[in-house]
Design a protein around this motif. Structure first.
Motif, PDB file in Angstrom:
ATOM      1  N   LYS A  30      10.457   7.525  -3.350  1.00 35.53           N
ATOM      2  CA  LYS A  30      11.027   6.696  -2.295  1.00 35.53           C
ATOM      3  C   LYS A  30       9.919   5.980  -1.522  1.00 35.53           C
ATOM      4  O   LYS A  30      10.017   4.779  -1.247  1.00 35.53           O
ATOM      5  N   LYS A  31       8.846   6.703  -1.190  1.00 38.43           N
ATOM      6  CA  LYS A  31       7.721   6.082  -0.479  1.00 38.43           C
ATOM      7  C   LYS A  31       7.068   5.003  -1.330  1.00 38.43           C
ATOM      8  O   LYS A  31       6.677   3.949  -0.829  1.00 38.43           O
ATOM      9  N   LEU A  32       6.963   5.255  -2.621  1.00 38.48           N
ATOM     10  CA  LEU A  32       6.385   4.277  -3.536  1.00 38.48           C
ATOM     11  C   LEU A  32       7.253   3.018  -3.584  1.00 38.48           C
ATOM     12  O   LEU A  32       6.735   1.898  -3.571  1.00 38.48           O
ATOM     13  N   GLN A  33       8.563   3.193  -3.615  1.00 39.32           N
ATOM     14  CA  GLN A  33       9.469   2.039  -3.622  1.00 39.32           C
ATOM     15  C   GLN A  33       9.376   1.272  -2.306  1.00 39.32           C
ATOM     16  O   GLN A  33       9.391   0.037  -2.298  1.00 39.32           O
ATOM     17  N   GLU A  34       9.275   1.985  -1.178  1.00 40.55           N
ATOM     18  CA  GLU A  34       9.133   1.318   0.120  1.00 40.55           C
ATOM     19  C   GLU A  34       7.844   0.508   0.169  1.00 40.55           C
ATOM     20  O   GLU A  34       7.814  -0.609   0.692  1.00 40.55           O
ATOM     21  N   LEU A  35       6.777   1.065  -0.374  1.00 42.79           N
ATOM     22  CA  LEU A  35       5.493   0.373  -0.429  1.00 42.79           C
ATOM     23  C   LEU A  35       5.603  -0.889  -1.293  1.00 42.79           C
ATOM     24  O   LEU A  35       5.128  -1.961  -0.915  1.00 42.79           O
ATOM     25  N   THR A  36       6.267  -0.751  -2.415  1.00 41.53           N
ATOM     26  CA  THR A  36       6.475  -1.888  -3.315  1.00 41.53           C
ATOM     27  C   THR A  36       7.287  -2.977  -2.606  1.00 41.53           C
ATOM     28  O   THR A  36       6.912  -4.161  -2.641  1.00 41.53           O
ATOM     29  N   ASP A  37       8.361  -2.597  -1.949  1.00 39.98           N
ATOM     30  CA  ASP A  37       9.193  -3.560  -1.228  1.00 39.98           C
ATOM     31  C   ASP A  37       8.392  -4.266  -0.133  1.00 39.98           C
ATOM     32  O   ASP A  37       8.546  -5.479   0.065  1.00 39.98           O
ATOM     33  N   LEU A  38       7.542  -3.527   0.557  1.00 46.95           N
ATOM     34  CA  LEU A  38       6.707  -4.108   1.605  1.00 46.95           C
ATOM     35  C   LEU A  38       5.808  -5.203   1.034  1.00 46.95           C
ATOM     36  O   LEU A  38       5.725  -6.310   1.588  1.00 46.95           O
ATOM     37  N   TYR A  39       5.148  -4.920  -0.085  1.00 44.74           N
ATOM     38  CA  TYR A  39       4.234  -5.901  -0.660  1.00 44.74           C
ATOM     39  C   TYR A  39       4.969  -7.086  -1.280  1.00 44.74           C
ATOM     40  O   TYR A  39       4.487  -8.224  -1.201  1.00 44.74           O
ATOM     41  N   ILE A  40       6.121  -6.859  -1.848  1.00 40.44           N
ATOM     42  CA  ILE A  40       6.924  -7.969  -2.369  1.00 40.44           C
ATOM     43  C   ILE A  40       7.343  -8.879  -1.214  1.00 40.44           C
ATOM     44  O   ILE A  40       7.279 -10.109  -1.319  1.00 40.44           O
ATOM     45  N   ASP A  41       7.747  -8.288  -0.084  1.00 34.41           N
ATOM     46  CA  ASP A  41       8.104  -9.070   1.102  1.00 34.41           C
ATOM     47  C   ASP A  41       6.903  -9.860   1.622  1.00 34.41           C
ATOM     48  O   ASP A  41       7.046 -11.020   2.025  1.00 34.41           O
ATOM     49  N   LYS A  42       5.717  -9.232   1.629  1.00 32.36           N
ATOM     50  CA  LYS A  42       4.506  -9.931   2.082  1.00 32.36           C
ATOM     51  C   LYS A  42       4.207 -11.125   1.172  1.00 32.36           C
ATOM     52  O   LYS A  42       3.842 -12.201   1.655  1.00 32.36           O
ATOM     53  N   ILE A  43       4.374 -10.937  -0.123  1.00 28.47           N
ATOM     54  CA  ILE A  43       4.140 -12.022  -1.073  1.00 28.47           C
ATOM     55  C   ILE A  43       5.144 -13.147  -0.842  1.00 28.47           C
ATOM     56  O   ILE A  43       4.773 -14.324  -0.800  1.00 28.47           O
TER      57      ILE A  43
END
Length: 187
Positions: free
Chosen positions: A160-173
């Motif tokens: 779940k933390k890994l997915q949240e991290l991924t979502d954060l970076y996709i949003d930043k991009i």
């Protein structure tokens, strides 16, 4: 085991930071009407037969919004630098006075701006793919840790933390893409 999982997540964050920084660098190199010295950062000049980075042969400064002033350390490098800039297809027009090369960027046409938008979208998608691949790789690491005795709850928490991290970076991009697209189209 929780400490090990936290270390893996920190490694994933560092790798995702690198992917995001790479996208930022790629966007800086895409000129949109205003010049910055970093636009010529990766340019190689055939100096004495060796490909040499331009910044090792000259100082590069912004003269105005559309012009870079390139002052070579050695005068015999001027024609080589001019040739490298012209052949680079960066769109600069060059002229020199025997001491300084002035590289001027013409204003982009509507067609050029649309091409730049397509290019930045491609770069952003490449970064998203890198982020998703990092998620997949670290998810495999997390699953491998389950065989070493990590609990099912810890596994789910880490995923779940890994997915949240991924979502954060996709949003930043996506945010960076939107800013750059607006910048390109507003010229």
């Amino acid at each position: 085991m929780e400490i090990i999982m936290q270390q893996h997540l920190e490694e994933a964050k560092r790798d995702m930071d690198k992917a995001y920084a790479h996208l930022q660098d790629a966007f800086v190199k895409l000129h949109v009407g205003r010049v910055v010295p970093t636009m010529l950062q990766g340019l190689l000049v055939a100096y004495y037969g060796n490909p040499t980075p331009l910044h090792q042969l000259a100082s590069i400064q912004t003269a105005d919004a559309r012009t870079l002033a390139i002052q070579p350390w050695e005068q015999q490098a001027i024609p080589l630098i001019e040739k490298a800039i012209t052949e680079s297809q960066l769109g600069f027009a060059t002229k020199n006075d025997g001491r300084v090369i002035m590289a001027t960027l013409p204003p982009p046409s509507e067609e050029r701006r649309k091409a730049l938008v397509k290019l930045i979208k491609v770069e952003a998608e490449k970064s998203r793919i890198v982020i998703r691949n990092l998620r997949r790789d670290y998810k495999e690491i997390v699953k491998a840790a389950q065989k070493e005795g990590i609990s099912e709850n810890e596994l789910k928490r880490s995923e779940k933390k890994l997915q949240e991290l991924t979502d954060l970076y996709i949003d930043k991009i996506n945010h960076l893409l939107a800013l750059k697209e607006t910048d390109v189209l507003s010229i």
